[in-house]
Design a protein around this motif. Structure first.
Motif, mmCIF file in Angstrom:
data_model
loop_
_atom_site.group_PDB
_atom_site.id
_atom_site.type_symbol
_atom_site.label_atom_id
_atom_site.label_comp_id
_atom_site.label_asym_id
_atom_site.label_seq_id
_atom_site.Cartn_x
_atom_site.Cartn_y
_atom_site.Cartn_z
ATOM 1 N N GLU A 4 1.123 -0.870 0.596
ATOM 2 C CA GLU A 4 -0.287 -0.180 -0.471
ATOM 3 C C GLU A 4 0.834 2.073 0.160
ATOM 4 O O GLU A 4 1.996 1.313 0.530
ATOM 5 N N LYS A 37 -7.273 4.280 -0.674
ATOM 6 C CA LYS A 37 -6.026 3.547 -1.027
ATOM 7 C C LYS A 37 -5.410 3.460 -1.847
ATOM 8 O O LYS A 37 -5.991 2.785 -2.797
ATOM 9 N N ALA A 70 -2.553 1.078 -3.896
ATOM 10 C CA ALA A 70 -1.887 -0.800 -3.361
ATOM 11 C C ALA A 70 -1.192 -1.846 -4.752
ATOM 12 O O ALA A 70 -2.205 -0.856 -6.105
ATOM 13 N N VAL A 112 -16.142 -2.400 -0.444
ATOM 14 C CA VAL A 112 -15.567 -1.590 -1.248
ATOM 15 C C VAL A 112 -15.804 -1.395 -2.858
ATOM 16 O O VAL A 112 -15.733 -2.089 -2.695
ATOM 17 N N TYR A 137 -5.959 -9.507 -3.850
ATOM 18 C CA TYR A 137 -5.746 -8.896 -2.492
ATOM 19 C C TYR A 137 -6.860 -7.426 -1.675
ATOM 20 O O TYR A 137 -7.129 -8.296 -0.569
ATOM 21 N N VAL A 138 -7.506 -7.328 -2.788
ATOM 22 C CA VAL A 138 -8.718 -5.478 -2.600
ATOM 23 C C VAL A 138 -9.771 -7.044 -1.346
ATOM 24 O O VAL A 138 -10.076 -6.232 -1.133
ATOM 25 N N GLU A 139 -10.396 -7.564 -2.111
ATOM 26 C CA GLU A 139 -11.185 -9.603 -1.862
ATOM 27 C C GLU A 139 -10.344 -9.424 0.045
ATOM 28 O O GLU A 139 -11.143 -9.849 0.903
ATOM 29 N N TYR A 140 -9.181 -9.328 0.320
ATOM 30 C CA TYR A 140 -8.877 -10.368 1.711
ATOM 31 C C TYR A 140 -9.100 -8.541 2.706
ATOM 32 O O TYR A 140 -9.447 -9.075 3.246
ATOM 33 N N TRP A 141 -8.818 -7.474 1.650
ATOM 34 C CA TRP A 141 -8.995 -6.611 2.742
ATOM 35 C C TRP A 141 -9.920 -6.431 2.841
ATOM 36 O O TRP A 141 -10.167 -5.739 4.662
ATOM 37 N N ALA A 142 -11.260 -6.507 2.273
ATOM 38 C CA ALA A 142 -12.152 -6.353 2.275
ATOM 39 C C ALA A 142 -12.826 -6.900 3.369
ATOM 40 O O ALA A 142 -13.030 -6.524 4.423
ATOM 41 N N LYS A 159 -11.251 -9.049 6.135
ATOM 42 C CA LYS A 159 -10.996 -8.745 7.097
ATOM 43 C C LYS A 159 -10.897 -7.497 7.440
ATOM 44 O O LYS A 159 -11.274 -7.408 8.423
ATOM 45 N N HIS A 160 -11.554 -6.275 6.856
ATOM 46 C CA HIS A 160 -12.064 -4.915 7.578
ATOM 47 C C HIS A 160 -13.804 -5.079 7.373
ATOM 48 O O HIS A 160 -14.081 -4.061 7.491
#
Length: 145
Positions: free
Chosen positions: A8, A48, A50, A76, A99-104, A106-107
């Motif tokens: 990021e 964000k 990245a 997201v 990665y964006v899916e993982y970030w979503a 996770k949050h």
């Protein structure tokens, strides 16, 4: 492939390093306009930025932001996703969108949404066939307000 990593970007210098790849998608933006918009969006809109690096080379860039609406709930929005045209079809876009899916997840966001230009047939095939996204709506805009 060399060593793949995702990072990021937050500093002005890092953000500027991603411009040559982002400019392939956002051809209308000068480097200065790009930097100003990214910095403002990060400050005011939780944007964000990245990148996916192959070794030390930026090969794909994404911009995304968490949102809440009555239609989508907590989601997201992927504002930008581009792979350097010199290295397309090597799985970089898939890794970065994953990665964006993982970030979503996770949050605690429930879904991902994005808009893709009508002319971008290859991108549509990528989203639908590779990433299992589906068309949900049309996006309308009005310029020159």
């Amino acid at each position: 492939m060399n060593s793949i990593s995702i990072k990021e970007l937050t500093s002005r210098e890092e953000i500027l390093e991603a411009y040559p790849v982002m400019q392939q998608l956002r051809t209308h933006l000068t480097e200065e306009a790009y930097l100003d918009l990214v910095m403002e969006a990060q400050e005011k809109d939780q944007y964000k930025l990245a990148v996916l690096l192959d070794g030390d080379k930026i090969v794909a860039v994404t911009g995304f932001k968490p949102m809440i609406t009555l239609y989508y709930g907590r989601f997201v929005w992927v504002c930008d996703l581009v792979t350097d045209e010199a290295v397309r079809s090597k799985g970089y876009g898939e890794k970065l969108l994953s990665y964006v899916e993982y970030w979503a997840k996770k949050h605690d966001y429930e879904r991902i949404a994005l808009s893709s230009g009508l002319q971008r047939k290859d991108a549509h095939r990528f989203y639908e066939e590779k990433m299992d996204y589906h068309k949900a709506s049309y996006v309308f805009k009005k310029d020159d307000l």
